[in-house]
Design an enzyme around this catalytic site. Structure first.
Site, PDB file in Angstrom:
ATOM      1  N   CYS A   1       4.317   9.802   9.892  1.00 24.03           N
ATOM      2  CA  CYS A   1       5.055  10.641   9.249  1.00 24.03           C
ATOM      3  C   CYS A   1       4.655  12.168   9.408  1.00 24.03           C
ATOM      4  CB  CYS A   1       5.541  10.344   7.653  1.00 24.03           C
ATOM      5  SG  CYS A   1       7.109  11.145   7.192  1.00 24.03           S
ATOM      6  N   TYR A   2       4.272  12.554   8.255  1.00 23.35           N
ATOM      7  CA  TYR A   2       3.911  14.119   8.660  1.00 23.35           C
ATOM      8  C   TYR A   2       2.851  14.215   9.700  1.00 23.35           C
ATOM      9  CZ  TYR A   2       2.055  18.841   7.697  1.00 23.35           C
ATOM     10  OH  TYR A   2       1.580  20.271   7.970  1.00 23.35           O
TER      11      TYR A   2
ATOM     12  N   VAL B   1     -14.089  -4.573 -17.442  1.00 25.26           N
ATOM     13  CA  VAL B   1     -14.361  -5.227 -15.930  1.00 25.26           C
ATOM     14  C   VAL B   1     -15.421  -4.162 -15.132  1.00 25.26           C
ATOM     15  CG1 VAL B   1     -12.081  -4.719 -15.039  1.00 25.26           C
ATOM     16  CG2 VAL B   1     -13.525  -6.271 -13.780  1.00 25.26           C
ATOM     17  N   ASP B   2     -15.012  -3.173 -15.187  1.00 25.93           N
ATOM     18  CA  ASP B   2     -15.859  -2.133 -14.300  1.00 25.93           C
ATOM     19  C   ASP B   2     -17.220  -1.874 -14.581  1.00 25.93           C
ATOM     20  OD1 ASP B   2     -13.198  -1.539 -13.231  1.00 25.93           O
ATOM     21  OD2 ASP B   2     -12.917   0.208 -14.370  1.00 25.93           O
ATOM     22  N   SER B   3     -17.436  -1.676 -15.781  1.00 26.72           N
ATOM     23  CA  SER B   3     -18.790  -1.546 -16.193  1.00 26.72           C
ATOM     24  C   SER B   3     -19.539  -2.811 -15.984  1.00 26.72           C
ATOM     25  CB  SER B   3     -19.217  -0.858 -17.423  1.00 26.72           C
ATOM     26  OG  SER B   3     -18.349  -1.765 -18.578  1.00 26.72           O
TER      27      SER B   3
ATOM     28  N   LYS C   1      -9.433  -1.391  -8.260  1.00 27.66           N
ATOM     29  CA  LYS C   1      -9.580  -2.425  -9.083  1.00 27.66           C
ATOM     30  C   LYS C   1      -9.313  -3.688  -8.546  1.00 27.66           C
ATOM     31  CE  LYS C   1      -9.396  -2.396 -13.607  1.00 27.66           C
ATOM     32  NZ  LYS C   1     -10.183  -1.663 -14.642  1.00 27.66           N
TER      33      LYS C   1
ATOM     34  N   GLY D   1       2.759  13.750   4.023  1.00 25.94           N
ATOM     35  CA  GLY D   1       2.574  14.666   3.411  1.00 25.94           C
ATOM     36  C   GLY D   1       3.895  15.286   3.136  1.00 25.94           C
TER      37      GLY D   1
ATOM     38  N   SER E   1     -19.314  -1.605 -21.582  1.00 22.19           N
ATOM     39  CA  SER E   1     -18.169  -1.366 -22.293  1.00 22.19           C
ATOM     40  C   SER E   1     -17.275  -2.669 -22.608  1.00 22.19           C
ATOM     41  CB  SER E   1     -17.055  -0.338 -21.753  1.00 22.19           C
ATOM     42  OG  SER E   1     -16.642  -0.939 -20.763  1.00 22.19           O
ATOM     43  N   GLY E   2     -17.868  -3.655 -21.929  1.00 23.00           N
ATOM     44  CA  GLY E   2     -17.274  -5.003 -21.878  1.00 23.00           C
ATOM     45  C   GLY E   2     -16.081  -5.018 -20.993  1.00 23.00           C
TER      46      GLY E   2
ATOM     47  N   GLU F   1       2.980   1.338   5.311  1.00 22.09           N
ATOM     48  CA  GLU F   1       2.152   1.049   4.117  1.00 22.09           C
ATOM     49  C   GLU F   1       2.896   0.478   3.214  1.00 22.09           C
ATOM     50  OE1 GLU F   1       2.637   4.134   5.476  1.00 22.09           O
ATOM     51  OE2 GLU F   1       2.634   5.511   3.870  1.00 22.09           O
TER      52      GLU F   1
ATOM     53  N   HIS G   1       7.146   4.621   7.381  1.00 21.15           N
ATOM     54  CA  HIS G   1       5.716   4.167   6.475  1.00 21.15           C
ATOM     55  C   HIS G   1       5.479   2.784   6.712  1.00 21.15           C
ATOM     56  CE1 HIS G   1       5.146   8.230   4.681  1.00 21.15           C
ATOM     57  NE2 HIS G   1       6.535   8.427   4.674  1.00 21.15           N
TER      58      HIS G   1
END
Ligand code: XMP
Length: 513
Positions: free
Chosen positions: A81-82, A225-227, A371, A54, A222-223, A170, A168
């Site tokens: 870290c923090y 990928v998510d929907s 995603k 943070g 919507s066409g 990550e 870090h």
């Protein structure tokens, strides 16, 4: 149910990245705010808790503090870290501001090649980014690693399974970071690493069934990928009780409406209600040239069409639920004011993102996925690659790629131009994230055959990006650009000049409006 890790967010720019890495290791995790109540954490039955970094110093007035109940849970903790400084500070160690902030690459020597560092070489290269550092360990802690400027680059209280890293793990700049996290998740927390797309799908189907009972569910496609993945998943769970609605607002790309219908009906066996609202949207946009105005008109009209359709498909079985393809970054970003973008650059109208006052209960099966995880789930559900790896397309469609007024004639020009651009870039090997044509409001003089022309200028936009937040213009090979240019001028009536957009985001945006 797979093992869960809770990540407490203390405001680091890398918090989402920690979640990505944990999930890469096939362990499910959720990010919660640092002041989440005890029950919000225990409800998830986590196997361990990670405290993120943070921006604060533990001495800042109002700096987030360590939720002390964490120490009573008896779960493994990993402070980063923090997160490390908080542990040291609250457990009786000494934290001090060094004269210089340490930022960037550092070499860390491992003092104990066990727990977090088992099977790792020494020294390792890591990414440091901190102001405060620990100069005396709390009681019960042992040093695990040090660097030249940082006497305690890692510490542990093995008896209580509390671990902490000053650097870090990550970020990619810590090449062994994933190994360190793996050691924490598997050796310290005892996770199984069985969170796979197939496991996710099985759990999601069960949850959707339990939630909706015998009701019907509406889903706006919507066409994108998510929907599509959300609909396919809900379709697996409730079959014919899912009603997919695809609004053709007339601002779609060439072949789009047909392609969406094909995928749903032929590949997924799901019925979709296609609403032909083409004329309505263009009529509402008549004379409108302001980009924000266009977006707002389209958003409002979309909701109207959707509500009418919901009433039209009503039967005796009520439609109580609305399925949406909301993703995890949207959920995290919309959490607190400190995580919201300061300035509204564009009103994003995502057709999967209808307002809640539509009076439906929301079903958001992807709300904890990133995603790339959605893509993996899509592939596992058997969706075609063309859909799963589709480039993003804005909700307001071609309307925000026509500068100035949207008319049928201008839509036809842009649609034809866009098809050429997509075809040529699809064919080349370049790693381009998004690519399309823009119809500018400019007309210029040209010469074709023996005659003078006075026609439209089309701009080509092609960008590389990881997430759309920042982007660079794609260094397309000259011969690809040359082919696009000559095809546009030769094949698309009304175009006599082509320009290539060579601005990055920022300062530009990807779309022109
Ligand atoms: P900008 O133009 O803001 O776009 O750099 C970033 C990414 O978002 C897409 N985009 C949208 N997506 N609804 C969407 O679902 C929208 O209204 C919208 N506007 C822009 C854009 O295509 C790019 O990928």
């Amino acid at each position: 149910m797979s093992d869960t890790i809770v990540i407490l967010d203390f405001g680091s720019q890398y918090t989402q990245l920690i979640a990505r890495r944990v999930r890469e290791l096939r362990v499910y995790c959720e990010i919660l705010p640092h002041d989440a109540p005890r029950e919000a954490i225990t409800r998830l039955k986590p196997r361990g808790i990670i405290l993120s970094g943070g921006p604060n110093s533990v001495y800042d007035p109002g700096a987030p503090s360590l939720p002390l109940f964490l120490l009573d849970l008896g779960l493994p903790l990993l402070g980063i870290c923090y997160g490390m400084q908080l542990l040291a500070y609250h457990l009786g160690g000494r934290v001090e501001k060094p004269t210089v902030r340490e930022y960037g690459h550092a070499t860390v020597h491992i003092d104990r090649a066990e727990s977090l560092f088992s099977n790792l070489p020494s020294p390792i290269s890591v990414w440091m980014s901190h102001g405060d550092q620990i100069i005396a360990l709390p009681q019960g802690f042992v040093p695990l690693a040090h660097s030249e400027t940082c006497p305690f680059a890692a510490m542990a209280d093995p008896a209580h399974r509390i671990y902490a890293l000053q650097f870090h793990p990550e970020v990619v700049h810590t090449p062994q970071g994933l190994d360190i996290l793996r050691n924490f998740l598997f050796d310290v927390c005892g996770c199984a690493g069985d969170w796979t797309p197939a496991a996710f799908i099985a759990a999601a189907i069960e949850q959707i069934r339990a939630r909706v009972g015998s009701a019907r569910i509406l889903c706006a496609l919507s066409g994108g990928v998510d929907s599509t993945v959300a609909a396919a998943l809900v379709g697996r769970a409730v079959g014919e009780r899912l009603v997919c609605v695809f609004v053709d607002h007339g601002l779609l790309r060439a072949g789009e409406a047909r392609a969406v219908n094909q995928v749903f009906q032929e590949r997924l066996g799901l019925e979709i209600v296609t609403v032909d609202a083409q004329g309505r949207f263009v009529a509402k946009l008549r004379g409108v040239t302001d980009p924000e105005q266009k977006r707002k008109i389209i958003g409002a009209e979309f909701i109207r069409v959707f509500e009418e359709t919901a009433r039209a498909v009503a039967t005796d079985t009520p439609v109580r639920f609305l399925a949406q393809g909301t993703l995890y970054p949207d959920v995290i970003e919309s959490r607190g004011p400190e995580r919201q973008a300061a300035a509204r650059i564009k009103t994003h109208h995502n057709v999967g993102g209808l307002p809640e006052d539509l009076q439906f209960d929301l079903v958001e099966p992807l709300r904890y996925l990133f995603k790339d995880e959605v893509r993996a789930v899509g592939l596992e559900l058997g969706l075609p690659k063309e859909i799963v790896y589709r480039q993003p397309f804005p909700g307001p469609g071609l309307a925000v790629r026509i500068l100035g007024e949207v008319t049928e004639e201008r839509l036809a020009i842009l649609r034809a131009a866009d098809a050429v651009v997509r075809e040529e870039i699809d064919r080349c090997e370049s790693e381009v994230w998004q690519y399309f044509a823009v119809l500018t409001p400019l007309k210029t003089v040209g010469v074709m055959g023996d005659g003078r022309t006075y026609d439209h200028v089309v701009a080509v936009r092609a960008v590389t990006s990881a997430d759309g937040m920042t982007a660079d213009w794609a260094r397309l090979p000259y011969d690809v650009l040359a082919r696009i240019s000559s095809r546009l001028v030769n094949e698309v009536r009304g175009v006599n000049r082509v320009v290539y957009d060579i601005t990055s985001k920022p300062p530009s945006t990807i779309e022109w409006e």
